[in-house]
Scaffold this motif. Sequence first.
Motif, short mmCIF file in Angstrom:
data_model
loop_
_atom_site.label_atom_id
_atom_site.label_comp_id
_atom_site.label_asym_id
_atom_site.label_seq_id
_atom_site.Cartn_x
_atom_site.Cartn_y
_atom_site.Cartn_z
N TYR A 131 23.20 4.57 16.78
CA TYR A 131 23.98 5.73 17.19
C TYR A 131 23.67 6.10 18.63
CZ TYR A 131 19.55 8.18 16.28
OH TYR A 131 18.23 8.57 16.29
N ILE A 132 24.61 6.77 19.25
CA ILE A 132 24.44 7.29 20.60
C ILE A 132 24.79 8.77 20.55
CG2 ILE A 132 25.18 7.15 23.00
CD1 ILE A 132 26.04 4.27 22.46
N LEU A 133 23.83 9.62 20.83
CA LEU A 133 24.09 11.05 20.81
C LEU A 133 24.99 11.46 21.97
CD1 LEU A 133 20.60 12.60 19.94
CD2 LEU A 133 22.46 12.00 18.38
N ARG A 134 25.86 12.42 21.71
CA ARG A 134 26.65 12.99 22.79
C ARG A 134 25.75 13.84 23.68
NH1 ARG A 134 29.67 14.25 18.28
NH2 ARG A 134 29.18 16.46 18.54
N ASN A 135 26.27 14.18 24.85
CA ASN A 135 25.46 14.91 25.83
C ASN A 135 24.90 16.21 25.27
OD1 ASN A 135 24.42 15.31 28.55
ND2 ASN A 135 25.96 16.91 28.75
N GLU A 136 25.75 16.98 24.56
CA GLU A 136 25.28 18.26 24.03
C GLU A 136 24.24 18.06 22.92
OE1 GLU A 136 29.34 17.49 21.98
OE2 GLU A 136 28.36 17.14 23.92
N GLN A 137 24.35 16.94 22.20
CA GLN A 137 23.35 16.64 21.16
C GLN A 137 22.02 16.26 21.80
OE1 GLN A 137 25.77 13.61 19.26
NE2 GLN A 137 26.03 14.88 17.44
N ARG A 138 22.08 15.45 22.85
CA ARG A 138 20.85 15.08 23.56
C ARG A 138 20.15 16.30 24.13
NH1 ARG A 138 24.12 10.82 25.55
NH2 ARG A 138 24.34 11.90 27.55
N LYS A 139 20.95 17.24 24.67
CA LYS A 139 20.37 18.47 25.22
C LYS A 139 19.68 19.28 24.13
CE LYS A 139 23.43 19.12 29.21
NZ LYS A 139 24.49 19.99 29.82
N ALA A 140 20.30 19.33 22.94
CA ALA A 140 19.70 20.07 21.83
C ALA A 140 18.36 19.46 21.43
CB ALA A 140 20.65 20.09 20.64
N VAL A 141 18.32 18.13 21.35
CA VAL A 141 17.07 17.44 20.99
C VAL A 141 16.01 17.67 22.05
CG1 VAL A 141 15.99 15.19 20.60
CG2 VAL A 141 18.20 15.70 19.57
N LYS A 142 16.39 17.54 23.32
CA LYS A 142 15.41 17.70 24.41
C LYS A 142 14.86 19.13 24.45
CE LYS A 142 14.61 16.91 29.32
NZ LYS A 142 13.81 18.14 29.46
N SER A 143 15.74 20.13 24.31
CA SER A 143 15.28 21.52 24.35
C SER A 143 14.33 21.81 23.19
CB SER A 143 16.48 22.47 24.28
OG SER A 143 17.32 22.32 25.40
N THR A 144 14.67 21.29 22.02
CA THR A 144 13.82 21.50 20.85
C THR A 144 12.49 20.78 21.02
OG1 THR A 144 15.85 21.51 19.54
CG2 THR A 144 13.78 21.45 18.33
N LEU A 145 12.54 19.56 21.54
CA LEU A 145 11.32 18.78 21.74
C LEU A 145 10.41 19.45 22.77
CD1 LEU A 145 9.95 16.15 20.86
CD2 LEU A 145 11.08 15.02 22.77
N ASP A 146 11.00 19.97 23.84
CA ASP A 146 10.20 20.66 24.86
C ASP A 146 9.50 21.87 24.26
OD1 ASP A 146 10.98 18.83 26.74
OD2 ASP A 146 12.52 20.10 27.65
N TYR A 147 10.22 22.63 23.43
CA TYR A 147 9.61 23.80 22.79
C TYR A 147 8.53 23.38 21.80
CZ TYR A 147 9.13 28.19 20.22
OH TYR A 147 8.62 29.31 19.63
N TYR A 148 8.81 22.34 21.05
CA TYR A 148 7.86 21.83 20.06
C TYR A 148 6.55 21.41 20.73
CZ TYR A 148 5.92 18.70 16.48
OH TYR A 148 5.10 18.07 15.57
N ASN A 149 6.66 20.77 21.88
CA ASN A 149 5.47 20.27 22.58
C ASN A 149 4.78 21.35 23.42
OD1 ASN A 149 5.67 17.62 21.61
ND2 ASN A 149 7.12 17.04 23.22
N SER A 150 5.41 22.51 23.56
CA SER A 150 4.85 23.56 24.41
C SER A 150 3.71 24.32 23.75
CB SER A 150 5.94 24.56 24.80
OG SER A 150 6.34 25.34 23.67
N GLY A 151 3.59 24.21 22.42
CA GLY A 151 2.54 24.93 21.71
C GLY A 151 2.86 26.38 21.44
N GLN A 152 4.07 26.81 21.76
CA GLN A 152 4.45 28.20 21.54
C GLN A 152 4.63 28.48 20.05
OE1 GLN A 152 7.45 29.89 24.32
NE2 GLN A 152 7.54 27.85 25.22
#
Length: 227
Positions: A131-152
């Motif tokens: 599969y290839i995620l659409r741009n808005e899907q990739r942004k959702a994954v990246k934003s979630t991953l950044d928050y997940y890794n932030s320790g917040q």
Amino acid sequence: MDRTMIKPYEELDLKIYAYTLPEVPSHDGYIKVGDTNRNVKKRIFEQVGTAGLNPNILFEKIAKRSDGTWFHDKELHRFFKQNGIPKNDFNNYADEWFYFNGTPEKAEILTDKYIYRDYDDIQIDESNSDYILRNEQRKAVKSTLDYYNSGQEPKEFLWNAKPRFGKTLTSYDFIRKINAKNVLIVTNRPAIANSWFDDFHKFIAWQETGMKFISETDSLKDKALSR
């Protein structure tokens, strides 16, 4: 009189490229294979130039098969994996690196085989798809991953996604990115379990052989594993 020109189509001009990072020990033996419709050298240096790295560009090719159909890098990646080439997911995000173990020429050979459809010896299971995620899907994954890794805290992240956004596949991609061990999926309609199950077996199960889909819902009786 001003005449507005309307293009009936847009030329794709997609290219496949590959490079290595000889100066990075953790990437020894790995080759990055991606696609772009821009200048390849410029695109590569956008990825690594800010870190002061000097990539070794192996090749660039038009991403078009011999039958005239275009393809994306994910389709070529699937072909690599079917030929036993391992993939590494550096930093849970850079997932286009393949381990050719000191044989970079093999990357180009396999790419040419795919372009010229010279792979009768490879059994391709059409029930399995990448599969290839659409741009808005990739942004959702990246934003979630950044928050997940932030320790917040709290460890909660809401996607205010419209219908047909593709939440199922996007969620699976995030699950893969964090190497989740146990995932609980809660829906308000048991019938939705079918779409989760179908996407899992079509896109995920063949790539993540250690993952299992378990469900007690009646709609998946005799299909999914149960406890």
